[in-house]
Design an enzyme around this catalytic site. Structure first.
Site, PDB file in Angstrom:
ATOM      1  N   TYR A   1      14.348  31.240   4.461  1.00 60.37           N
ATOM      2  CA  TYR A   1      13.239  32.026   4.985  1.00 60.37           C
ATOM      3  C   TYR A   1      13.360  32.225   6.489  1.00 60.37           C
ATOM      4  O   TYR A   1      13.729  31.311   7.233  1.00 60.37           O
ATOM      5  CB  TYR A   1      11.912  31.321   4.695  1.00 60.37           C
ATOM      6  CG  TYR A   1      11.512  31.320   3.241  1.00 60.37           C
ATOM      7  CD1 TYR A   1      11.158  32.495   2.590  1.00 60.37           C
ATOM      8  CD2 TYR A   1      11.485  30.123   2.529  1.00 60.37           C
ATOM      9  CE1 TYR A   1      10.785  32.477   1.255  1.00 60.37           C
ATOM     10  CE2 TYR A   1      11.103  30.094   1.199  1.00 60.37           C
ATOM     11  CZ  TYR A   1      10.759  31.278   0.564  1.00 60.37           C
ATOM     12  OH  TYR A   1      10.390  31.263  -0.747  1.00 60.37           O
TER      13      TYR A   1
ATOM     14  N   MET B   1      10.276  24.888   0.227  1.00 58.36           N
ATOM     15  CA  MET B   1       9.532  23.962  -0.623  1.00 58.36           C
ATOM     16  C   MET B   1      10.446  23.196  -1.573  1.00 58.36           C
ATOM     17  O   MET B   1      10.258  22.001  -1.801  1.00 58.36           O
ATOM     18  CB  MET B   1       8.462  24.706  -1.424  1.00 58.36           C
ATOM     19  CG  MET B   1       7.597  23.792  -2.279  1.00 58.36           C
ATOM     20  SD  MET B   1       6.345  24.688  -3.214  1.00 58.36           S
ATOM     21  CE  MET B   1       5.263  25.267  -1.901  1.00 58.36           C
TER      22      MET B   1
ATOM     23  N   ARG C   1     -10.134   0.485  15.238  1.00 56.10           N
ATOM     24  CA  ARG C   1     -10.478   1.115  13.970  1.00 56.10           C
ATOM     25  C   ARG C   1     -11.577   0.290  13.282  1.00 56.10           C
ATOM     26  O   ARG C   1     -12.728   0.327  13.692  1.00 56.10           O
ATOM     27  CB  ARG C   1      -9.214   1.252  13.094  1.00 56.10           C
ATOM     28  CG  ARG C   1      -8.128   2.085  13.770  1.00 56.10           C
ATOM     29  CD  ARG C   1      -6.928   2.362  12.884  1.00 56.10           C
ATOM     30  NE  ARG C   1      -6.439   1.183  12.182  1.00 56.10           N
ATOM     31  CZ  ARG C   1      -5.256   1.114  11.592  1.00 56.10           C
ATOM     32  NH1 ARG C   1      -4.454   2.158  11.601  1.00 56.10           N
ATOM     33  NH2 ARG C   1      -4.869   0.019  10.969  1.00 56.10           N
TER      34      ARG C   1
ATOM     35  N   LYS D   1       0.846  -1.200   0.000  1.00 58.70           N
ATOM     36  CA  LYS D   1       0.000   0.000   0.000  1.00 58.70           C
ATOM     37  C   LYS D   1       0.877   1.243   0.000  1.00 58.70           C
ATOM     38  O   LYS D   1       2.092   1.175   0.188  1.00 58.70           O
ATOM     39  CB  LYS D   1      -0.917  -0.011   1.228  1.00 58.70           C
ATOM     40  CG  LYS D   1      -0.191   0.026   2.561  1.00 58.70           C
ATOM     41  CD  LYS D   1      -1.146  -0.035   3.732  1.00 58.70           C
ATOM     42  CE  LYS D   1      -0.381  -0.017   5.055  1.00 58.70           C
ATOM     43  NZ  LYS D   1      -1.286   0.032   6.220  1.00 58.70           N
TER      44      LYS D   1
END
Length: 386
Positions: free
Chosen positions: A261, A309, A132, A35
């Protein structure tokens, strides 16, 4: 040269599958969990490698993932372990996937979607503590199984559960879950001989033989990652993935100059900085800001400043008294285009997905699954490109 690359050694996945398979009772089958695009390694190539290593089943989370495997020509049994909506059922059934049921309501939906010529194969899930999917009540789970067996368009294929704490050797909850599951599995075996009983994930497979039953569902271990988030080599597992970038720019930063940044890094003395074109959109989490090593030239170099990013910056050498190196105006200490390794081995240095996970308080699963789709995957077998 690509800005970022994830190289996957399919031979390592095959060897990991073989290592796990050889430690199982010959009657126990190995199901390879592929998966989430094979935990970031590529579902189809990983599935084929695991099958070559001895797996006989595959497991995914969604109908779309099952369809991808079938479209690639893979014919082995596929189990969709996750929730499936009624709208997704046709895709799962077209992929000839086994599905999981935990309620009689869902069983009735399955029955309406199946046919007598090709009945839907159903595995009934008892929630023994994960909290779950599946019912917590044993009697209800048995009722679900009996409902499956009553429909001519359905086939009762298996009984299953999932462990919540198998990756914690000091936690006794696994034994409690086993104690809850075993009587349920035994009852269903008595009523329906021939069903497949399965419960173990990678951690349970490696640590608790009593959890193996008829089939084990291994994901993280197949990719050479430690389900306990410590050391894969100590468990005889071989990491299959390396993540690299390259040095796109090198510049001298004077004392007081900043990088990135928010000026999260300000040089305290003259130093060299290298920019690598990989960032959080590729899977280098922003939490690694000022908190990661990168291997360049066989040495560990500190990531400095904020992860952006598309780029990160690393300090490649300092000219300060505390860390003498190349003098200002001299030749840069690393060359443009030099390989930069985030996960993998470079020279005598090695950095694992477990190492990255420990830096930011997460797990190796999240590290490899978080490598984004814009990072190309390249496949090889012990260095021979595929």
């Amino acid at each position: 040269m690509v800005r970022a690359l994830a190289r996957v050694n399919l031979a390592a996945i095959e060897r990991n599958a073989d290592r796990i398979r050889r430690e199982l009772d010959p009657r126990v089958m190995l199901c390879a969990v592929v998966k989430a695009d094979g935990y970031g390694h590529g579902a189809v190539p990983a599935a084929r490698a695991a099958l070559a290593g001895g797996a006989s089943w595959l497991a995914v989370a969604t109908a779309v993932e099952a369809a991808e495997l079938r479209a690639a020509g893979i014919e082995e049994r596929i189990l969709v372990m996750g929730a499936i909506s009624y709208e997704e059922l046709p895709l799962a059934l077209a992929a000839r996937a086994d599905v999981v049921a935990g309620s009689e309501r869902f069983v009735s939906e399955l029955a309406a979607a199946g046919t007598e010529e090709r009945p839907v194969r159903v595995h009934v899930k008892l929630d023994t503590g994960m909290g779950r999917l599946g019912t917590r009540v044993r009697a209800e789970a048995i009722a679900v199984a009996e409902a499956v067996s009553a429909y001519p368009t359905l086939e009762l294929a298996g009984a299953m559960t999932h462990f919540a704490t198998a990756d914690d050797p000091d936690d006794e909850f696994l034994q409690l879950q086993l104690a809850r599951f075993a009587p349920f599995a035994a009852e269903l075996r008595r009523r329906h001989p021939g069903i497949l009983v399965h419960a173990a994930n990678s951690a349970a497979t490696l640590t608790e033989p009593a959890s193996h039953f008829d089939l084990v569902r291994c994901g993280i271990a197949l990719y050479g990652l430690d389900p306990m988030n410590k050391s894969a080599p100590e468990r005889g597992l071989e990491p299959a993935l390396e993540l690299t970038s390259y040095v796109a720019a090198v510049k001298l930063a004077a004392a007081g100059d900043s990088a990135g940044y928010g000026r999260r890094f300000v040089a305290t003395h003259d130093t060299w900085l290298a920019t690598l074109p990989i960032g959080y959109a590729d899977g280098i989490r922003r939490a690694f800001t000022n908190n990661l090593d990168v291997l360049i030239g066989g040495q560990r170099r500190a990531l400095v400043g904020a992860v952006s990013m598309d780029n990160i910056t690393v300090e490649v050498e300092s000219t300060g008294v505390d860390s003498p190196g190349t003098s200002p105006g001299g030749e840069a200490p690393v060359r443009l285009g030099a390989r930069a390794t985030i996960i993998g081995t470079h020279g005598s240095e090695r950095q694992s997905a477990e190492d990255l996970a420990a830096r930011i308080g997460t797990i190796n699963y999240e590290i490899v699954c978080g490598i984004s789709g814009r990072v190309p995957r390249a496949y090889h077998r012990d260095g021979v490109e595929q």
